[in-house]
Design a protein around this motif. Sequence first.
Motif, mmCIF file in Angstrom:
data_model
loop_
_atom_site.group_PDB
_atom_site.id
_atom_site.type_symbol
_atom_site.label_atom_id
_atom_site.label_comp_id
_atom_site.label_asym_id
_atom_site.label_seq_id
_atom_site.Cartn_x
_atom_site.Cartn_y
_atom_site.Cartn_z
ATOM 1 N N ARG A 510 40.968 7.951 -19.466
ATOM 2 C CA ARG A 510 40.604 6.616 -18.977
ATOM 3 C C ARG A 510 39.148 6.480 -18.545
ATOM 4 N NH1 ARG A 510 45.982 4.952 -15.383
ATOM 5 N NH2 ARG A 510 47.421 4.880 -17.155
ATOM 6 N N THR A 523 39.240 7.776 -12.019
ATOM 7 C CA THR A 523 39.991 6.602 -12.441
ATOM 8 C C THR A 523 41.032 6.290 -11.384
ATOM 9 O OG1 THR A 523 41.277 5.621 -14.253
ATOM 10 C CG2 THR A 523 41.741 7.922 -13.726
ATOM 11 N N GLU A 524 41.422 5.038 -11.299
ATOM 12 C CA GLU A 524 42.415 4.633 -10.305
ATOM 13 C C GLU A 524 43.750 5.363 -10.501
ATOM 14 O OE1 GLU A 524 42.623 0.246 -9.172
ATOM 15 O OE2 GLU A 524 41.654 0.178 -11.133
ATOM 16 N N ALA A 526 46.782 4.399 -10.817
ATOM 17 C CA ALA A 526 47.608 3.225 -11.115
ATOM 18 C C ALA A 526 48.137 3.367 -12.536
ATOM 19 C CB ALA A 526 46.781 1.939 -10.985
ATOM 20 N N GLU A 527 49.348 2.893 -12.751
ATOM 21 C CA GLU A 527 49.988 2.989 -14.073
ATOM 22 C C GLU A 527 49.875 4.405 -14.642
ATOM 23 O OE1 GLU A 527 51.717 0.548 -15.209
ATOM 24 O OE2 GLU A 527 51.095 -0.883 -13.673
ATOM 25 N N PRO A 528 50.396 5.411 -13.918
ATOM 26 C CA PRO A 528 50.277 6.789 -14.411
ATOM 27 C C PRO A 528 51.044 7.001 -15.709
ATOM 28 C CG PRO A 528 51.830 6.675 -12.593
ATOM 29 C CD PRO A 528 51.193 5.319 -12.678
ATOM 30 N N ASP A 529 50.591 7.971 -16.491
ATOM 31 C CA ASP A 529 51.287 8.267 -17.740
ATOM 32 C C ASP A 529 52.496 9.162 -17.453
ATOM 33 O OD1 ASP A 529 50.076 10.640 -17.121
ATOM 34 O OD2 ASP A 529 49.045 10.892 -19.030
ATOM 35 N N VAL A 533 53.649 11.605 -14.048
ATOM 36 C CA VAL A 533 54.890 11.319 -13.317
ATOM 37 C C VAL A 533 55.818 12.531 -13.355
ATOM 38 C CG1 VAL A 533 56.961 9.876 -13.254
ATOM 39 C CG2 VAL A 533 54.723 8.842 -13.699
ATOM 40 N N GLY A 601 53.563 6.785 -9.426
ATOM 41 C CA GLY A 601 54.719 6.065 -9.943
ATOM 42 C C GLY A 601 55.352 5.129 -8.949
ATOM 43 N N TRP A 611 42.809 7.629 -6.014
ATOM 44 C CA TRP A 611 42.256 7.780 -7.353
ATOM 45 C C TRP A 611 42.332 9.241 -7.811
ATOM 46 C CZ3 TRP A 611 39.127 7.337 -3.074
ATOM 47 C CH2 TRP A 611 38.089 8.266 -2.905
#
Length: 896
Positions: A510, A523-524, A526-529, A533, A601, A611
């Motif tokens: 990212r 990177t933030e 947020a919305e981890p892959d 998770v 998550g 972050w």
Amino acid sequence: MLPYPALHASHSGVWIADADGCRAIGRGEAVRIAADTPVILLNAAVVGQRLGHPELSGLDLLELFAFVHPARFAVPTPKGLAAALGLATPDSDDAIAPMLRDAASALLATLGGAWPEREGAWTAAQSLFRLRWPWAPLVTAKLDKPAQAERWLFSKLPEWEDAAPRPAPRTVTIPPDAVADRLASLTGDGAERRDGQRAFADAAARAFAPRMVRDTPNLVLAEAGTGIGKTLGYLAPASLWAEHADGAVWVSTFTKALQRQLNHETARLYPNPAERRRRVVTRKGRENYLCLLNLEDALQGGFQGRAAVLAQLVARWAAYSADGDMVGGDLPGWLPTLFRRNGSTALTDRRGECIYAGCPHYRKCFIERAARDSARASIVVANHALVMVNAARGREIANRPTRYVFDEGHHVFDAADSMFSAALTGAEAIEIRRWITGPEGTARGRRRGLAARLSDVASYDEEGGRAITDAVDAARALPSDGWLARIADGDPFGPIEALLAAVRGLTYARAAKDDDAGYALETELAEPDAALVEAAGPAAAALDALIRPLVTLSRRLEALLTDGPDWMDGPARARIEGAIASLGWRSETVAAWLALIARIGGPADPDFVDWLAVDRAEGREWDIGLHRHWLDPSRPFADAVLKHAHGALVTSATLKAGGDWDVAEARSGAAHLLQPPARFEAPSPFDYAAHARVMIVTDVKRGDLAALANAYARLIVAAGGGTLGLFTAIRRLRGVHARIADRLARDGLPLLAQHVDPIDTGTLVDIFRDDPRTSLLGTDALRDGVDVPGHSLRLVVMEGVPWPKPSVLHAARRLAGGGSAYDDRIVRARLAQAFGRLIRRADDRGAFVLLGAAMPSRLLTAFPPGTPVERVTLDEAVARVSGLPSTTPIRHNATA
């Protein structure tokens, strides 16, 4: 006569001097001579850098000076050394090399007689001879063996004494007339009456009034411009309150320069040195002080090679040091840098492994002495970080201060941001592993794990013993040596390394860009892959398995203190109390990591900014991890520090940080208290309209390094040196320095640079202050940590508008703080701090040059009212700088 030649190298050439005279030589010949023949040098690291041979070695005069005169400072330049030894100052480069031989002769001649630091010299010299220290043959030939065994270091250091707990401060009110009288006595008879200083002292006194509301101090916010005399202004009421209430006032600073200034100013309060040592104590974090047990280990073979030589010189210093402070104390800042990275940090307790009363040197420990001295002192000079650590971790509760002065108060927000943050990184995790397990494999040294430090507890308390074993087993799930290489190879070991590998993968996916190679990525969170998770669960389980035995062990130790078994004498009790404090710190750290992993998550916490980051330097990764900072770190600061205080003064010349009082209240923690603070504001009394000017250069193209270097060179030449150059990026600083250092040297204008010269920042400033022809380039640490009054600093040049770095954390605070207005406040504060380096006294004169054509007019309010501001070309700026009253004609000089 000395049998060795002396070598001097500057940016303008190389000279060598021997019994036959002095001559100029080439760099290649100099390296060959130094390799074949021992040569006398002044700061081998600097000489080696200038010759393009960093590992150059020889007979370094600074090492000899540190041996002969431990705990005594000398500016590490030919001029500074000559002044320290009473020699004539060399007036040209070709006169320096002969002077170095004279300096060596003077130092060696000292060894032939009696001098204040004689005791211990013969013993140290014998050890240094065995270590093949280059100076050892000459030193031992001069020293006579003492008739009696020397009292040296461990036998020479005094023991501290315990005293009864200090009672709580009395409730007193300081009359305004008494404050005015004390201020008058501090400023001295015949001193000019400064109404701004009197008003400031009167306002500061409100912080020492009796508290009326629980959990809410008498808080005073005071913005007082440069020249008001803040230090004496708050020392007047602070000293009066300390005397009448029999309490201690903690004066907290951000920079070591201000700590040194405070120690100087308190001489006005307590002219008698013995009384001042008793009444005024400087406190720093324990990682700043020499650890005598680490030193003993180093002296007994724990260090090898050059590091062992450093240990001997530090031992010489420790025997004469006032307080054992290795960072900013009376250890010359240049001494550790002479040995590059060989050992100085290993001589302090940076890992929290102190065994307290279990240490054979406990009663002579510098750290313990400072803690006990501060418990009885009237004024304790500390720093923001230590104040916050002590408050947040419950240290020294019995002697918790009730009155604080936060000088350099504009840094309180940043200090709190650092203190109350959390970072689950490989480097942090491996330190906790080592603290718990101790040495693993073939590791050597004094480091001991929990089992070794608490072996008596394990044998006495079965449950405590099991907790130690469980903690050691759980710690093996943390990263170990070689973790970075394993992650880079796609072969992480254990759940935490697997988590860090997932962090690395998502960060590169990212954040990577073509133009950021070699620099930190983030990177933030947020919305981890899926990979991140999936790695979070096992990592959380591993940390949970670690924190449970740590908490259990802490409780068992507390129970032991309550039970008081027969074997627990005073030293054992102190050691267990220290272990409890260390366990609490580690448990809090692991708990913060668990909270951070729970965020993966899950929903975001609006109080925090989270972050992912991969830290890199010059193309090499050095750490990977997850980070969490408070969106508003002044909130935990208010909860941990302010609410427990009865009174606090927060003061600075730029307290409002480029905004208004609402900004000052928000950044100081005042917004989280029940009652509003008192406000005080006084502008600087200096005549900026007559003594300063601001020039914004409009024709230096942003991003053009050659043009930037040309601008710096021309301005420095025009000013005749005396220039502080400020940069926002280390890469550009190095690029400019590489282009202009030799050119300026040919004009007799030495150029120093942070992140380039192998010299610590404090020493760079000392050299800069000592020579009005020298200029200094640096980054943020020099923007508001430099106090150089007088002719030595007459020009400040900034490479451009100091916009904040667009990080994840900054983006979140910008959104919460008003968008572009938040950026503007940061820039105004940085400009004000940088400009504040220029005029430090009423008779100072100078110019501030900003190489930024895109400087918005709305930011010009950063400069004091009345200061002339004009937009000019570089040619016009050079002409105006040349015409400054303080500029002197260029002449060749040799003090670098």
